[in-house]
Scaffold this motif. Sequence first.
Motif, PDB file in Angstrom:
ATOM      1  N   GLU A 121       0.813  -1.220   0.000  1.00  0.00           N
ATOM      2  CA  GLU A 121       0.000   0.000   0.000  1.00  0.00           C
ATOM      3  C   GLU A 121       0.841   1.262   0.000  1.00  0.00           C
ATOM      4  OE1 GLU A 121      -1.249   1.132   4.419  1.00  0.00           O
ATOM      5  OE2 GLU A 121      -1.871  -0.885   3.897  1.00  0.00           O
ATOM      6  N   SER A 122       2.106   1.187   0.381  1.00  0.00           N
ATOM      7  CA  SER A 122       2.909   2.402   0.449  1.00  0.00           C
ATOM      8  C   SER A 122       4.382   2.078   0.367  1.00  0.00           C
ATOM      9  CB  SER A 122       2.616   3.143   1.753  1.00  0.00           C
ATOM     10  OG  SER A 122       3.029   2.348   2.844  1.00  0.00           O
ATOM     11  N   SER A 123       5.144   3.066   0.062  1.00  0.00           N
ATOM     12  CA  SER A 123       6.594   2.948   0.073  1.00  0.00           C
ATOM     13  C   SER A 123       7.143   4.091   0.903  1.00  0.00           C
ATOM     14  CB  SER A 123       7.150   3.005  -1.356  1.00  0.00           C
ATOM     15  OG  SER A 123       6.761   4.217  -1.975  1.00  0.00           O
ATOM     16  N   GLY A 124       8.341   3.895   1.409  1.00  0.00           N
ATOM     17  CA  GLY A 124       8.955   4.923   2.232  1.00  0.00           C
ATOM     18  C   GLY A 124       9.218   6.189   1.429  1.00  0.00           C
ATOM     19  N   SER A 125       9.349   7.284   2.133  1.00  0.00           N
ATOM     20  CA  SER A 125       9.616   8.548   1.472  1.00  0.00           C
ATOM     21  C   SER A 125      10.602   9.342   2.309  1.00  0.00           C
ATOM     22  CB  SER A 125       8.324   9.362   1.297  1.00  0.00           C
ATOM     23  OG  SER A 125       7.837   9.787   2.565  1.00  0.00           O
ATOM     24  N   ASP A 126      11.302  10.246   1.634  1.00  0.00           N
ATOM     25  CA  ASP A 126      12.231  11.109   2.365  1.00  0.00           C
ATOM     26  C   ASP A 126      11.484  11.971   3.371  1.00  0.00           C
ATOM     27  OD1 ASP A 126      14.360  10.077   0.972  1.00  0.00           O
ATOM     28  OD2 ASP A 126      14.409  11.686  -0.521  1.00  0.00           O
ATOM     29  N   ALA A 127      10.296  12.436   2.985  1.00  0.00           N
ATOM     30  CA  ALA A 127       9.514  13.281   3.889  1.00  0.00           C
ATOM     31  C   ALA A 127       9.089  12.509   5.136  1.00  0.00           C
ATOM     32  CB  ALA A 127       8.289  13.827   3.165  1.00  0.00           C
ATOM     33  N   GLY A 128       8.614  11.283   4.932  1.00  0.00           N
ATOM     34  CA  GLY A 128       8.209  10.463   6.064  1.00  0.00           C
ATOM     35  C   GLY A 128       9.379  10.105   6.956  1.00  0.00           C
ATOM     36  N   ARG A 134      -0.718  -0.560   9.445  1.00  0.00           N
ATOM     37  CA  ARG A 134      -1.529   0.004   8.359  1.00  0.00           C
ATOM     38  C   ARG A 134      -1.499   1.523   8.396  1.00  0.00           C
ATOM     39  NH1 ARG A 134      -6.156  -4.346   9.407  1.00  0.00           N
ATOM     40  NH2 ARG A 134      -5.823  -5.685   7.591  1.00  0.00           N
ATOM     41  N   ALA A 135      -1.316   2.122   7.219  1.00  0.00           N
ATOM     42  CA  ALA A 135      -1.190   3.575   7.135  1.00  0.00           C
ATOM     43  C   ALA A 135      -2.473   4.273   7.587  1.00  0.00           C
ATOM     44  CB  ALA A 135      -0.829   3.993   5.714  1.00  0.00           C
ATOM     45  N   ARG A 136      -3.621   3.765   7.200  1.00  0.00           N
ATOM     46  CA  ARG A 136      -4.877   4.434   7.564  1.00  0.00           C
ATOM     47  C   ARG A 136      -5.098   4.412   9.070  1.00  0.00           C
ATOM     48  NH1 ARG A 136      -9.999   2.685   4.230  1.00  0.00           N
ATOM     49  NH2 ARG A 136     -10.866   4.364   5.500  1.00  0.00           N
ATOM     50  N   TYR A 137      -4.741   3.297   9.702  1.00  0.00           N
ATOM     51  CA  TYR A 137      -4.898   3.215  11.154  1.00  0.00           C
ATOM     52  C   TYR A 137      -3.929   4.168  11.853  1.00  0.00           C
ATOM     53  CZ  TYR A 137      -4.602   1.633  15.932  1.00  0.00           C
ATOM     54  OH  TYR A 137      -4.593   1.617  17.299  1.00  0.00           O
ATOM     55  N   THR A 138      -2.680   4.199  11.391  1.00  0.00           N
ATOM     56  CA  THR A 138      -1.694   5.082  12.020  1.00  0.00           C
ATOM     57  C   THR A 138      -2.098   6.538  11.864  1.00  0.00           C
ATOM     58  OG1 THR A 138       0.095   3.485  11.668  1.00  0.00           O
ATOM     59  CG2 THR A 138       0.735   5.765  12.043  1.00  0.00           C
ATOM     60  N   ALA A 139      -2.537   6.921  10.679  1.00  0.00           N
ATOM     61  CA  ALA A 139      -2.944   8.316  10.449  1.00  0.00           C
ATOM     62  C   ALA A 139      -4.118   8.689  11.350  1.00  0.00           C
ATOM     63  CB  ALA A 139      -3.312   8.521   8.986  1.00  0.00           C
ATOM     64  N   TRP A 140      -5.096   7.817  11.448  1.00  0.00           N
ATOM     65  CA  TRP A 140      -6.258   8.071  12.307  1.00  0.00           C
ATOM     66  C   TRP A 140      -5.834   8.209  13.762  1.00  0.00           C
ATOM     67  CZ3 TRP A 140      -8.525   4.338  15.784  1.00  0.00           C
ATOM     68  CH2 TRP A 140      -9.742   4.745  16.340  1.00  0.00           C
ATOM     69  N   SER A 141      -4.939   7.325  14.225  1.00  0.00           N
ATOM     70  CA  SER A 141      -4.470   7.368  15.605  1.00  0.00           C
ATOM     71  C   SER A 141      -3.722   8.665  15.900  1.00  0.00           C
ATOM     72  CB  SER A 141      -3.546   6.176  15.898  1.00  0.00           C
ATOM     73  OG  SER A 141      -4.238   4.965  15.773  1.00  0.00           O
ATOM     74  N   LEU A 142      -2.871   9.080  14.961  1.00  0.00           N
ATOM     75  CA  LEU A 142      -2.110  10.314  15.156  1.00  0.00           C
ATOM     76  C   LEU A 142      -3.038  11.527  15.211  1.00  0.00           C
ATOM     77  CD1 LEU A 142       0.916   9.618  12.795  1.00  0.00           C
ATOM     78  CD2 LEU A 142       0.999   9.850  15.288  1.00  0.00           C
ATOM     79  N   GLN A 143      -4.081  11.512  14.408  1.00  0.00           N
ATOM     80  CA  GLN A 143      -5.038  12.619  14.439  1.00  0.00           C
ATOM     81  C   GLN A 143      -5.757  12.679  15.785  1.00  0.00           C
ATOM     82  OE1 GLN A 143      -7.276  11.652  10.964  1.00  0.00           O
ATOM     83  NE2 GLN A 143      -5.824  12.606   9.556  1.00  0.00           N
ATOM     84  N   LEU A 144      -6.108  11.513  16.338  1.00  0.00           N
ATOM     85  CA  LEU A 144      -6.743  11.481  17.652  1.00  0.00           C
ATOM     86  C   LEU A 144      -5.790  12.002  18.728  1.00  0.00           C
ATOM     87  CD1 LEU A 144      -8.608   8.034  17.658  1.00  0.00           C
ATOM     88  CD2 LEU A 144      -9.585  10.309  17.296  1.00  0.00           C
ATOM     89  N   LEU A 189       3.910  10.535   7.219  1.00  0.00           N
ATOM     90  CA  LEU A 189       4.514   9.757   8.289  1.00  0.00           C
ATOM     91  C   LEU A 189       3.904   8.364   8.354  1.00  0.00           C
ATOM     92  CD1 LEU A 189       6.298   9.511  10.818  1.00  0.00           C
ATOM     93  CD2 LEU A 189       4.481  10.651  12.109  1.00  0.00           C
ATOM     94  N   ALA A 190       2.576   8.283   8.287  1.00  0.00           N
ATOM     95  CA  ALA A 190       1.888   6.999   8.360  1.00  0.00           C
ATOM     96  C   ALA A 190       2.268   6.086   7.195  1.00  0.00           C
ATOM     97  CB  ALA A 190       0.373   7.208   8.395  1.00  0.00           C
ATOM     98  N   ALA A 191       2.366   6.667   6.008  1.00  0.00           N
ATOM     99  CA  ALA A 191       2.743   5.868   4.823  1.00  0.00           C
ATOM    100  C   ALA A 191       4.159   5.334   4.963  1.00  0.00           C
ATOM    101  CB  ALA A 191       2.606   6.719   3.565  1.00  0.00           C
ATOM    102  N   HIS A 192       5.059   6.161   5.485  1.00  0.00           N
ATOM    103  CA  HIS A 192       6.435   5.702   5.649  1.00  0.00           C
ATOM    104  C   HIS A 192       6.504   4.574   6.680  1.00  0.00           C
ATOM    105  CE1 HIS A 192      10.753   5.714   5.728  1.00  0.00           C
ATOM    106  NE2 HIS A 192      10.723   5.852   7.033  1.00  0.00           N
ATOM    107  N   LEU A 193       5.808   4.729   7.798  1.00  0.00           N
ATOM    108  CA  LEU A 193       5.830   3.686   8.815  1.00  0.00           C
ATOM    109  C   LEU A 193       5.267   2.376   8.280  1.00  0.00           C
ATOM    110  CD1 LEU A 193       4.679   5.807  11.890  1.00  0.00           C
ATOM    111  CD2 LEU A 193       6.964   4.889  11.478  1.00  0.00           C
ATOM    112  N   ALA A 194       4.228   2.468   7.449  1.00  0.00           N
ATOM    113  CA  ALA A 194       3.624   1.262   6.874  1.00  0.00           C
ATOM    114  C   ALA A 194       4.606   0.514   5.977  1.00  0.00           C
ATOM    115  CB  ALA A 194       2.368   1.614   6.092  1.00  0.00           C
ATOM    116  N   SER A 195       5.553   1.226   5.411  1.00  0.00           N
ATOM    117  CA  SER A 195       6.493   0.608   4.480  1.00  0.00           C
ATOM    118  C   SER A 195       7.594  -0.166   5.196  1.00  0.00           C
ATOM    119  CB  SER A 195       7.122   1.669   3.581  1.00  0.00           C
ATOM    120  OG  SER A 195       8.094   2.438   4.303  1.00  0.00           O
ATOM    121  N   LEU A 196       7.725   0.038   6.493  1.00  0.00           N
ATOM    122  CA  LEU A 196       8.805  -0.586   7.252  1.00  0.00           C
ATOM    123  C   LEU A 196       8.404  -1.978   7.719  1.00  0.00           C
ATOM    124  CD1 LEU A 196       9.809   2.486   9.475  1.00  0.00           C
ATOM    125  CD2 LEU A 196      10.761   1.790   7.254  1.00  0.00           C
ATOM    126  N   ARG A 197       9.381  -2.803   7.924  1.00  0.00           N
ATOM    127  CA  ARG A 197       9.113  -4.136   8.439  1.00  0.00           C
ATOM    128  C   ARG A 197      10.312  -4.554   9.247  1.00  0.00           C
ATOM    129  NH1 ARG A 197       9.086  -9.614   6.608  1.00  0.00           N
ATOM    130  NH2 ARG A 197       7.117 -10.700   6.987  1.00  0.00           N
TER     131      ARG A 197
END
Length: 200
Positions: free
Chosen positions: A115-122, A153-163, A192-200
């Motif tokens: 669903e995502s790949s790491g980024s320099d910004a993330g 998951r990026a969507r879960y991380t983004a939602w959590s960070l917003q909360l 940030l969420a997309a970058h974290l999702a790309s890690l394993r």
Amino acid sequence: MLCSITDRSRHAAAAAALSGCLLVAHGAMAGDAASGARLAAARCVSCHSSTETIHSTLPLLEGQPKAAFIAQWRAFREHKRTAPVMVSLAQELSEQDVDDLAEHYAALLPPRTTESSGSDAGRALVDRLRCADCHGPALQGTNAGAARLGGQRARYTAWSLQLMRGGRRSHGTAAKPDPLLADLSNAEIESLAAHLASLR
């Protein structure tokens, strides 16, 4: 405004103390991963499946450290987190059930994501926010109770960070809303969420 190193040290110390209390209160039980796998299949997988995308706003549990899993279960049981299904389930599960589930999920790896790949910004945000200070150098969580961020998951991380940014959910021992996240834009949270999702 970022937390100071002193604040970070206090947060880490508090997390370690909390983990110790959890383990003592938990009776230092030994979890049974095989029993946990059976219980996960019966009670958890329908919502927390790593293969179904229908529940993409719910967290993956694979690879979560045992202490982090138990800490979240306690938060639901004590109504510090309020998702109705989880609050109800937390009341139903015994201490041994939770130990078994925690043992099972801690032994797994989150699946590779497309669903995502790491980024320099993330990556830069991970460094700027110093996520590794609490969540471990590889962002795989810690035995002090910090959750695994890598592979989530990026969507879960983004939602959590917003909360957490808005003060509707706690971020470790930080104040609510967390000043560490207060200045993040929605775009930065998504990156940030997309970058974290790309890690394993």
